[in-house]
Scaffold this motif. Structure first.
Motif, mmCIF file in Angstrom:
data_model
loop_
_atom_site.group_PDB
_atom_site.id
_atom_site.type_symbol
_atom_site.label_atom_id
_atom_site.label_comp_id
_atom_site.label_asym_id
_atom_site.label_seq_id
_atom_site.Cartn_x
_atom_site.Cartn_y
_atom_site.Cartn_z
ATOM 1 N N VAL A 43 0.828 -1.194 0.000
ATOM 2 C CA VAL A 43 0.000 0.000 0.000
ATOM 3 C C VAL A 43 0.868 1.251 0.000
ATOM 4 O O VAL A 43 0.570 2.240 -0.667
ATOM 5 C CB VAL A 43 -0.954 0.006 1.212
ATOM 6 N N HIS A 44 2.004 1.175 0.722
ATOM 7 C CA HIS A 44 2.866 2.361 0.802
ATOM 8 C C HIS A 44 3.283 2.845 -0.579
ATOM 9 O O HIS A 44 3.377 4.042 -0.823
ATOM 10 C CB HIS A 44 4.124 2.037 1.633
ATOM 11 N N GLY A 45 3.519 1.904 -1.475
ATOM 12 C CA GLY A 45 4.027 2.275 -2.781
ATOM 13 C C GLY A 45 2.973 2.821 -3.734
ATOM 14 O O GLY A 45 3.292 3.219 -4.856
ATOM 15 N N LEU A 46 1.728 2.816 -3.303
ATOM 16 C CA LEU A 46 0.661 3.282 -4.183
ATOM 17 C C LEU A 46 0.670 4.807 -4.221
ATOM 18 O O LEU A 46 0.622 5.468 -3.192
ATOM 19 C CB LEU A 46 -0.686 2.775 -3.663
ATOM 20 N N GLU A 47 0.744 5.353 -5.448
ATOM 21 C CA GLU A 47 0.817 6.806 -5.556
ATOM 22 C C GLU A 47 -0.562 7.421 -5.525
ATOM 23 O O GLU A 47 -1.562 6.779 -5.864
ATOM 24 C CB GLU A 47 1.543 7.191 -6.850
ATOM 25 N N THR A 48 -0.603 8.695 -5.123
ATOM 26 C CA THR A 48 -1.862 9.420 -5.104
ATOM 27 C C THR A 48 -2.479 9.401 -6.497
ATOM 28 O O THR A 48 -1.781 9.598 -7.496
ATOM 29 C CB THR A 48 -1.631 10.865 -4.629
ATOM 30 N N GLY A 49 -3.779 9.140 -6.551
ATOM 31 C CA GLY A 49 -4.463 9.072 -7.838
ATOM 32 C C GLY A 49 -4.444 7.687 -8.445
ATOM 33 O O GLY A 49 -4.990 7.482 -9.526
ATOM 34 N N CYS A 50 -3.820 6.747 -7.757
ATOM 35 C CA CYS A 50 -3.740 5.379 -8.279
ATOM 36 C C CYS A 50 -4.623 4.429 -7.479
ATOM 37 O O CYS A 50 -4.982 4.697 -6.329
ATOM 38 C CB CYS A 50 -2.298 4.883 -8.258
ATOM 39 N N ILE A 51 -4.944 3.324 -8.129
ATOM 40 C CA ILE A 51 -5.855 2.333 -7.561
ATOM 41 C C ILE A 51 -5.167 0.982 -7.589
ATOM 42 O O ILE A 51 -4.384 0.694 -8.504
ATOM 43 C CB ILE A 51 -7.161 2.265 -8.393
ATOM 44 N N ARG A 52 -5.462 0.147 -6.578
ATOM 45 C CA ARG A 52 -4.896 -1.197 -6.579
ATOM 46 C C ARG A 52 -5.996 -2.163 -6.131
ATOM 47 O O ARG A 52 -6.875 -1.798 -5.376
ATOM 48 C CB ARG A 52 -3.706 -1.237 -5.626
ATOM 49 N N TYR A 53 -5.901 -3.375 -6.639
ATOM 50 C CA TYR A 53 -6.838 -4.421 -6.216
ATOM 51 C C TYR A 53 -6.123 -5.331 -5.231
ATOM 52 O O TYR A 53 -4.946 -5.642 -5.421
ATOM 53 C CB TYR A 53 -7.309 -5.239 -7.429
ATOM 54 N N GLY A 54 -6.806 -5.757 -4.199
ATOM 55 C CA GLY A 54 -6.163 -6.679 -3.261
ATOM 56 C C GLY A 54 -7.157 -7.401 -2.385
ATOM 57 O O GLY A 54 -8.290 -6.964 -2.209
ATOM 58 N N PRO A 55 -6.729 -8.544 -1.871
ATOM 59 C CA PRO A 55 -7.560 -9.271 -0.916
ATOM 60 C C PRO A 55 -7.193 -8.935 0.534
ATOM 61 O O PRO A 55 -6.081 -8.504 0.820
ATOM 62 C CB PRO A 55 -7.231 -10.739 -1.217
ATOM 63 N N ILE A 56 -8.152 -9.130 1.407
ATOM 64 C CA ILE A 56 -7.918 -9.014 2.853
ATOM 65 C C ILE A 56 -8.081 -10.412 3.442
ATOM 66 O O ILE A 56 -9.025 -11.136 3.098
ATOM 67 C CB ILE A 56 -8.923 -8.046 3.500
ATOM 68 N N LEU A 57 -7.148 -10.781 4.308
ATOM 69 C CA LEU A 57 -7.204 -12.096 4.951
ATOM 70 C C LEU A 57 -7.587 -11.942 6.422
ATOM 71 O O LEU A 57 -7.399 -10.881 7.003
ATOM 72 C CB LEU A 57 -5.837 -12.787 4.897
ATOM 73 N N ASN A 58 -8.092 -13.005 6.982
ATOM 74 C CA ASN A 58 -8.163 -13.030 8.440
ATOM 75 C C ASN A 58 -6.847 -13.603 8.957
ATOM 76 O O ASN A 58 -5.989 -14.002 8.180
ATOM 77 C CB ASN A 58 -9.398 -13.804 8.938
ATOM 78 N N GLU A 59 -6.711 -13.632 10.278
ATOM 79 C CA GLU A 59 -5.427 -14.072 10.830
ATOM 80 C C GLU A 59 -5.157 -15.548 10.533
ATOM 81 O O GLU A 59 -4.040 -16.009 10.637
ATOM 82 C CB GLU A 59 -5.395 -13.811 12.339
ATOM 83 N N ASN A 60 -6.203 -16.269 10.156
ATOM 84 C CA ASN A 60 -6.039 -17.674 9.792
ATOM 85 C C ASN A 60 -5.606 -17.838 8.340
ATOM 86 O O ASN A 60 -5.516 -18.944 7.826
ATOM 87 C CB ASN A 60 -7.354 -18.419 10.060
ATOM 88 N N GLY A 61 -5.372 -16.694 7.656
ATOM 89 C CA GLY A 61 -4.849 -16.768 6.301
ATOM 90 C C GLY A 61 -5.899 -16.985 5.228
ATOM 91 O O GLY A 61 -5.577 -17.224 4.063
ATOM 92 N N VAL A 62 -7.174 -16.903 5.591
ATOM 93 C CA VAL A 62 -8.264 -17.120 4.635
ATOM 94 C C VAL A 62 -8.740 -15.772 4.095
ATOM 95 O O VAL A 62 -8.834 -14.791 4.833
ATOM 96 C CB VAL A 62 -9.428 -17.858 5.333
ATOM 97 N N ILE A 63 -9.008 -15.744 2.794
ATOM 98 C CA ILE A 63 -9.485 -14.501 2.180
ATOM 99 C C ILE A 63 -10.888 -14.196 2.715
ATOM 100 O O ILE A 63 -11.793 -15.017 2.607
ATOM 101 C CB ILE A 63 -9.538 -14.640 0.642
ATOM 102 N N ILE A 64 -11.052 -13.024 3.313
ATOM 103 C CA ILE A 64 -12.372 -12.677 3.839
ATOM 104 C C ILE A 64 -13.033 -11.553 3.039
ATOM 105 O O ILE A 64 -14.210 -11.264 3.237
ATOM 106 C CB ILE A 64 -12.322 -12.292 5.332
ATOM 107 N N ASP A 65 -12.302 -10.917 2.151
ATOM 108 C CA ASP A 65 -12.935 -9.924 1.288
ATOM 109 C C ASP A 65 -11.930 -9.523 0.214
ATOM 110 O O ASP A 65 -10.735 -9.771 0.354
ATOM 111 C CB ASP A 65 -13.379 -8.687 2.086
ATOM 112 N N ASP A 66 -12.437 -8.938 -0.845
ATOM 113 C CA ASP A 66 -11.522 -8.393 -1.849
ATOM 114 C C ASP A 66 -12.131 -7.136 -2.442
ATOM 115 O O ASP A 66 -13.308 -6.866 -2.257
ATOM 116 C CB ASP A 66 -11.217 -9.423 -2.942
ATOM 117 N N GLY A 67 -11.304 -6.357 -3.105
ATOM 118 C CA GLY A 67 -11.795 -5.140 -3.721
ATOM 119 C C GLY A 67 -10.636 -4.204 -4.008
ATOM 120 O O GLY A 67 -9.473 -4.541 -3.763
ATOM 121 N N VAL A 68 -10.949 -3.041 -4.555
ATOM 122 C CA VAL A 68 -9.896 -2.087 -4.874
ATOM 123 C C VAL A 68 -9.800 -1.055 -3.763
ATOM 124 O O VAL A 68 -10.750 -0.840 -3.011
ATOM 125 C CB VAL A 68 -10.155 -1.377 -6.217
#
Lengths: 982, 90, 415
Positions: free
Chosen positions: A673-698
């Motif tokens: 996330v740090h490397g994302l410049e202002t005005g830019c968009i990135r897609y990514g998943p969010i995990l729970n602490e058990n390593g399972v994908i619990i949501d995704d989006g930009v």
């Protein structure tokens, strides 16, 4: 003559109003103010029901909610209600009621065969038999025999209400103690709720002929009720039963409506104190043949006499182990009913009682008991015997009034974890530990005289006042100048041997023999005893029989009743109507529908709506005569070849701001996330602490310290909760705030090769050219006069612009886009088309192609996760053996081998050409459809080590159908992403 | 129904809150250095006491604050609560 | 086991039923020493004792029970037996249990009223139906019967079902062999059979501590004295964390309350078990005629055997929404059981870090259906000092390795 057992005068009924009703087809008459039971008794009808197990004739046993026998079906059609206590059904004109068991009809019941063969059916008989040839052979018959009455088959036409209420003091019971208490509390200024299950306030004051201060007690009741009614902050609830006490004193009350738009009303009261003035319940007596119609509780006989002016018989015998039933004798005598005998199990009877009855010419038999009864549909005679079993003669009678002592109504106390102990002096269970927030008044804490009850009411109310910081007022109490006899010393329960059966639970047909059998077989723990005999488990929950059942268990085992304890009283105190508990929270009100801000426009466009995560969203927009299927394909092709508009407003939108916003998201997201410049968009998943994908989006960086995070529409609540928890609890050092802006912004996706052609002339202040606003960039501008944020992201694989704009302008903006886009053939598309588009592109749909076990590597994110040096939620879990297992399922594409065969989502897969089942599955198809763009069937699948099996043939199994398919790379359309770059 | 003492809003109905498990969970300071067992102890292993339990609640339909509070898991009685202290180490 | 039959009932009827023996021997004090001591006389503890004594004997086995046998979740569940699980590991285990249930009345000579009346899960959207299809196919891969039903089939099989409610029903999926079994009978039958096989069942015997030396337990301390043994097993749903802590173990378990309620009994109305995950309710009718209604669990740790009001009301709402004709029926009784939940909602059965201590926990909201197989496999595990084949996936080490068996997750729910 109509109502032959109605006395000429007295009672609290309205003799001027005659009400016709029907019972078992017979037309009868009663008065306003009657219950069904009192009206039946006024007509001499005692035999109203058949018993549960043996189909024996049963009568009306009580005058209240504790009734074990007189259960009748009331009403017709969709208002037919089973198992109503005749004692609690207010008589109304035209009321129709009938007995519940009895075939071919209640008067002549073939079910009596179980009575004649009763020796074959002792308690628990079903445990020992019906095993051969199989329970399934017997069960249908047993099921048909069990059950009381018929449930309606149609939707309940009546309405139910619900009221929430806070108060200082909830007074349960408006008898003498409750009324006195409510008066004190109301005068002190407490917000008081006074609930009484009877339709009239007064309690025992209505049952007995009582004078307070020289006046009939009714006057005092009226006076107190009037004062309470005029006091602000006091809520009076007649016909309202306090059903259950839950944690922290939250209480449910059920009010019966009469001439109201609702049938019943559920009150949920949150009092600061509960004052229990619920009184006591008279218990039955156990003796041979104690179940016949015409055998009633002595207090009930008194109540029918004094309150309803009904003589329950012409010649009464009274059997008792305490003094209170002598009042019944005196009242009956006064009303002209012949009292044939008093049978008292105690050897000592107080001299003054003896004297009073001698004056009335009533023979008293101390130290004796009922040895047997006779009578089929009505008791006809009883035999009296001494304590040693010697006969003291038979007495003809048509009414046997019994009293086995009194049990305080402590049920509500037990709901709140109060503990009971057995008081041998009073022969009943009383409160041993009064739970926090409770105060007791009147006979609920042990039987006492009327005057004592009044005083205890005042005392309890004063205690509640002091605890809540109110100054208790001074009160003057009326003096009871005439009251009913109190139980005094209650005799031990006596269980004598007899050829006749002795019932300890009338409602479930449990006999003393059953109790002995239970002990013989080792079911002597009180809960085992209850469950083995089913004593106390019927609809009355043993209200008039529990004490006798425990006494019987004590007598048989030779243990003290204290050592046996009681079973647990659980809510509700009386059965509660399911509809009232649900109080209209079903049907359309089961769950609110959430509408898109531009709902009217979609409706105008002819959208088919579906519920997606609570939102009513357009599924597709079929034209006239067009099938949904055709519509979806048309919409899909329009996006591929022209331009389409999709309403994506429910997508979750969270703003994250603050100097540490980037660090916060960097710790959350799997990717950088740090490397994302202002005005830019990135897609990514969010995990729970058990390593399972619990949501995704930009997520988009609006400014160095300001992010916009998109979540799935269904995942918004979960992610928002996570963000706030992390920020407040786990990383309080980070300077960041999160804000849910989902409903503030509408979101329209304009997608397709002509998308820019549509938008460019409409959007001011933002250059939409690919080099100025490439894929995964955002900018701001104006759509007409509306400020908009434009995000170039794509879930369709086409050049795509997400227009975020104020939600209240959504309809206007959508109208504008459709209007101006008409020359370009702009097409609104729904969720189904979107799902097709993303499937063609191989974009995973969270929740469809992932499940609660899917990890980043399973869907191709493993490398990115491994490359991120910093920690993020769930990262450590990805390094466990279970996560590194090469046999994990991976998301791949799948196509059928035969050109014409559609794939079925949910079909399971085996690698290779497999025929035999069962076999451990190799995975399953998660999405599949006919692609209108590619003109073939495509799908996605989670397959064991799928990425290493691309190109191989697999076998799909779907409910017995078998199909060959091939695993392929998951991107079917534009794998080079050329369209996104335009 | 529980009546939950939100430290900021006072006694409110349970339906306004969401439960959040144990109040303090010691996340390994360096997860990548933690053994699988240590990591699973943080992820899954719980005291689960019968009696007093310090736990997190979120006043979701209220002030939206997370707080820590001690509750008896048998009687459900609450002691007054406050902010969560000491969460995941980072 | 023998002794119970229609004929013996007839014979005893002649004698006024005076000749029936005790269902299980009364044991007031445990002996000082046993081969195996099982803590907890619920279904699992008693079944384990029964299989140990019958299949792995001769062994001296005692079951110590704090209260009365069957007083925990064994006697406060909704009596459902099924094997409609997604994962092969779960499917194999629960199918074994269902097969045992099918013949258990005969084996134990006690009518458990096992009634395979089928269970239907309702789908309220095409997405949900797709997931059910995935599930139904998973069961077939595991060799277990399953069917997918359409609206018409549902309309016929469940009269009174509201197909067009707020969340219209689009279909469902069924396991025909699933059913109900009388809960108390299961406990009593195992107690009777275990006792007959020589097991000492000691009620009112509360374990207060363990005597541990080295990595082994030497004995348990109880209010009825010290009892030593070679092996010990904890079968104490609702008390697992508490008792494990006495043995120095911390568990991946949280205890929550699950409530249920029954209506007044009525004539047959509902012939199958009906459940809906969207509306959040499950319904069945007991042989006595009561409609048994269950719903969601209370969403916080609790050892209180009582449910909270909001969940009760949600469940009532759901029941009326699903079957509107229930609206006029009345709730007679509500109660709750304390369920030990593992993070993946699958059981933990087998060995522990304490050398001679065995554990059976994590049965969540569905331990009743697992009683026969749970007892059979735990008995084998105790007798052989290694996990039974069916239990191998259900060991404690899966939490460190990450090889969870998450049934909820399989149905598409991330949690």
């Amino acid at each position: 003559m109509s109502q032959p057992f109605r006395l000429r005068e007295g009672g609290r009924i309205d003799r001027s109003r005659r009400l016709d009703f029907r019972f078992n087809g017979r037309r009868l008459e009663g008065h306003a103010g009657d219950t069904l039971a009192s009206a039946l008794l006024a007509n001499g009808v005692h035999f109203v029901a058949r018993s549960f197990k043996y189909h024996r004739p049963r009568g009306i046993y009580t005058a209240g909610e504790e009734e074990p026998s007189a259960l009748v079906e009331v009403g017709t059609g969709d208002r037919r209600t089973p198992s109503c206590r005749a004692t609690q059904v207010p008589l109304t004109a035209g009321l129709t009621a009938r007995s519940q068991l009895g075939w071919p009809y209640p008067g002549f019941d073939l079910g009596r065969v179980f009575d004649f063969t009763h020796r074959l059916w002792p308690a628990g008989f079903y445990n020992k038999t019906f095993k051969w040839p199989g329970w399934n052979v017997w069960e249908p018959m047993i099921r048909r025999l069990a059950g009381l009455g018929h449930a309606p088959r149609e939707r309940d036409p009546d309405a139910y209400e619900q009221v929430n209420l806070h108060c200082d003091l909830l007074v349960c019971g408006a008898g003498p103690a409750g009324l006195a208490a409510a008066q004190v509390a109301a005068r002190a200024g407490l917000r008081v709720v006074l609930a009484e299950q009877d339709g009239d306030f007064g309690g025992t004051l209505n049952q007995d002929a009582i004078e307070l201060g020289g006046m009939p007690s009714g006057q005092w009741v009226a006076q107190v009720t009037q004062e309470l009614g005029a006091t602000p902050g006091v809520v009076l609830l007649p016909a309202t039963t306090v059903c259950g006490v839950y944690d922290h004193l939250v209480t449910t009350l059920l009010q019966r409506g009469e001439n109201t738009s609702w049938r019943e009303c559920l009150w949920i009261v949150r009092p600061r104190r509960i004052l229990l003035a619920t009184g006591a319940i008279e218990q039955g007596l156990v003796f041979p043949g104690n179940d016949r119609p015409g055998i009633m509780l002595a207090s009930a006989v008194r109540q029918y006499l004094n309150r309803y002016a009904v003589a329950c018989g012409r010649r009464v015998v009274i059997a008792t182990n305490n003094d209170s039933a002598y009042q019944t004798a005196l009242d009956c005598h006064r009303a002209g009913i012949e009292v044939a005998a008093i049978v008292d199990s105690r050897s000592e009877v107080r001299e003054e009682l003896r004297g009073a009855l001698q004056d009335a010419g009533v023979p008293v038999h101390p130290g004796s008991r009922i040895g047997a009864t006779r009578g089929g549909r009505r008791v006809r005679a009883v035999r009296i015997e001494g304590a040693d079993g010697s006969s003291r003669g038979g007495v003809a009678t048509d009414l046997l009034a019994v009293s086995g002592g009194w049990a305080p109504r402590v049920h509500l106390l037990c709901h709140a974890r109060g503990r009971l102990h057995y008081d041998p002096a009073q022969r009943c269970f009383v409160a041993a530990r009064v739970p926090y927030g409770f105060v007791l008044a009147g006979s609920v804490s042990g039987m006492a005289g009327l005057q004592t009850a009044l005083v205890s009411g005042v005392r309890a109310a004063r205690q509640a006042c002091r605890e809540l910081g109110f100054a208790p007022p001074s009160t003057e109490l009326p003096i009871a100048t005439r009251s009913a006899l109190e139980p005094g010393v209650t005799g031990e329960a006596v269980f004598a041997a007899s050829r006749q059966r002795q019932w300890i639970d009338l409602a479930h047909d449990v006999t003393l023999h059953d109790a002995e059998l239970a002990v013989r077989e080792g079911f002597d723990a009180v809960e085992h005893f209850k469950r083995f005999t089913t004593s106390g488990m019927a609809v009355d929950q043993g209200k008039t029989g529990n004490l006798n059942a425990f006494s019987a268990l004590a007598a048989i085992t030779g243990r003290a009743i204290e050592a046996i304890g009681t079973t647990t009283y659980r809510p509700p105190y009386v059965p509660m109507t399911l509809g009232a508990l649900a109080s209209a929270g079903y049907g359309e009100r089961f769950a609110p529908r959430r509408y898109l801000p531009a709902h009217v426009v979609h409706r105008h466009l002819g959208a088919h709506f579906q519920d997606y995560g609570g939102w009513q969203r357009p599924e597709c927009y079929p034209r006239e005569g067009e099938s949904p299927r055709a519509s979806i394909e048309r919409e899909c092709l329009a996006v591929r070849n022209g331009v389409g508009v999709f309403d994506n407003s429910p997508i979750g939108k969270i703003e994250v701001r603050g100097p540490d916003a980037a660090e916060f998201l960097h710790r959350v997201y799997l990717n950088d996330v740090h490397g994302l410049e202002t005005g830019c968009i990135r897609y990514g998943p969010i995990l729970n602490e058990n390593g399972v994908i619990i949501d995704d989006g930009v997520f988009a960086r609006l400014a160095p310290d300001h992010f916009l995070v998109n979540t799935t529409s269904g995942g918004l609540g979960r992610i928002l909760g996570l963000f706030e928890e992390l920020q407040q609890c786990d990383w309080p050092d980070l300077q960041v705030v999160t804000d849910d802006v989902t409903s503030k912004w509408a979101n329209f996706t304009v997608a397709g090769p002509l998308a820019r052609d549509l938008l460019a002339p409409l959007i001011r202040g933002l250059d939409l050219a690919p080099q100025a606003l490439p894929h995964m960039r955002l900018g701001t501008g104006f759509l007409g006069d509306l400020p908009v944020r434009v995000l170039r992201v794509s879930f369709s694989g086409e050049a795509s612009y997400e227009i975020n704009l104020p939600a209240d302008a959504a309809a206007q903006a959508l109208g504008l886009l459709l209007d101006k886009g008409e020359p370009l053939g702009v097409t609104p598309y729904g969720i189904e088309a979107l799902m097709l588009l993303r499937l063609e592109k191989g974009y995973l749909h969270f929740g469809t192609d992932t499940d609660g076990m899917t990890t980043p590597d399973d869907v191709g994110w493993g490398e990115i996760a491994r490359r991120k040096p910093a920690d993020f939620l769930g990262k450590r879990s990805l390094a466990r053996p279970g996560n590194l297992d090469p046999g994990r399922r991976q998301l791949v594409g799948i196509v059928p081998l035969a050109a014409d065969g559609p794939l079925t989502p949910g079909a399971h897969l085996l690698l290779g050409d497999s025929r035999r089942l069962p076999q451990p599955t190799d995975g399953w198809i998660t999405s599949a459809a006919w692609s209108p763009t590619l003109r073939r069937h495509i799908g996605l699948a989670l397959v064991r080590a799928g990425r290493s099996h691309l190109g191989e043939v697999v076998t799909a199994f779907d409910l017995g159908r078998r199909q060959a398919a091939r695993l392929v790379a998951p991107t079917f359309f534009d794998p080079q992403n050329e369209r996104l770059r335009t | 129904m529980l009546r939950i003492p939100c430290p900021w809003c006072g006694l409110r109905d349970q339906s306004e809150f969401r439960y959040g498990g144990p109040a303090e969970r010691q996340r390994p300071v360096r997860p990548d250095a933690a053994s699988n067992e240590e990591w699973s102890a943080y992820l899954f292993y719980r005291d689960n006491p019968r009696g007093e339990y310090r736990e997190r609640w979120w006043h979701e339909y209220g002030c939206r604050q997370w707080f820590a509070v001690t509750r008896d898991t048998v009687t459900h009685e609450f002691a007054p609560g406050g902010p969560v202290t000491g969460g995941r180490a980072e | 086991m023998r002794g119970y039959s229609g004929f013996s009932l007839l014979r005893h009827a002649v004698g006024g039923h005076r000749g029936w023996p005790r269902a299980w021997r009364q044991v007031d004090r445990p002996a000082a020493r046993y081969d195996v001591v099982i803590v907890g006389a619920g279904g699992h503890g008693l079944a384990t004792a029964y299989y140990l004594a019958c299949r792995h004997g001769p062994l001296r086995v005692a079951v110590l029970e704090k209260g009365w046998l069957g007083g925990g979740n064994s006697g406060r569940n909704t009596q459902i037996c099924r094997s409609n699980y997604f994962h092969p590991e779960s499917g194999a285990f629960y199918e074994r249990s269902l097969v045992l249930y099918e013949n258990l009345s005969d084996e134990l000579n006690f009518n458990l009223m096992f009634s395979p009346r089928g269970m239907v899960e309702l789908a309220h959207s095409t997405e949900e139906l797709e997931i059910f299809r995935r599930w139904a196919n998973a069961m077939r891969m595991n060799g277990i019967d399953s069917e997918v039903l359409d609206r018409e089939q549902l309309r016929r099989q469940v009269p009174g079902l509201n197909l067009d409610g707020r969340f219209p029903i689009v279909g469902g999926f069924a396991q025909r062999r699933a059913g109900l079994s009388r809960h108390d009978a299961v406990v009593w039958a195992y107690a009777r059979a275990a006792s007959a096989a020589g097991v000492d069942i000691v009620q009112d015997c509360e374990v207060t501590g363990f005597d541990i030396s080295g990595a082994r337990i030497q004995a348990v301390q109880s209010n009825r004295g010290r009892v030593s043994a070679d092996r010990f097993a904890l079968c104490v749903a609702g008390h697992s964390s508490h008792l494990a802590a006495m043995a120095g173990l911390r568990l991946p378990i949280e205890s929550i309350a699950l409530q249920a309620m029954v209506t007044e009994p009525v004539k047959p109305l509902l012939d199958t078990i009906v459940t809906s995950a969207v509306v959040h309710v499950y319904l069945s009718q007991s042989d006595r005629g009561e409609i048994v209604i269950g719903g969601g669990a209370d969403a916080f740790n609790s050892y209180a055997q009582r449910g909270v009001l909001p969940v009760m009301r949600e469940t009532a709402r759901a029941a009326v929404e699903l079957m509107p004709c229930l609206g006029r029926m009345r709730i007679m009784r509500q109660w709750a059981g304390v369920c030990d939940m593992a993070p993946d909602v699958s059981p933990i059965v087998g060995l522990t870090p304490v050398e001679n201590l065995y554990l059976s926990t994590g049965w969540g909201t569905g331990g009743f259906k697992a009683i026969p197989a749970g007892g059979e496999t735990l008995a084998w595990t105790i007798a052989n000092s290694r996990p039974h084949e069916l239990l191998r996936p259900f060991q404690l080490d899966r939490f460190a390795s990450g090889c969870l068996i998450d049934e909820g997750a399989a149905s598409g729910v991330a949690h």
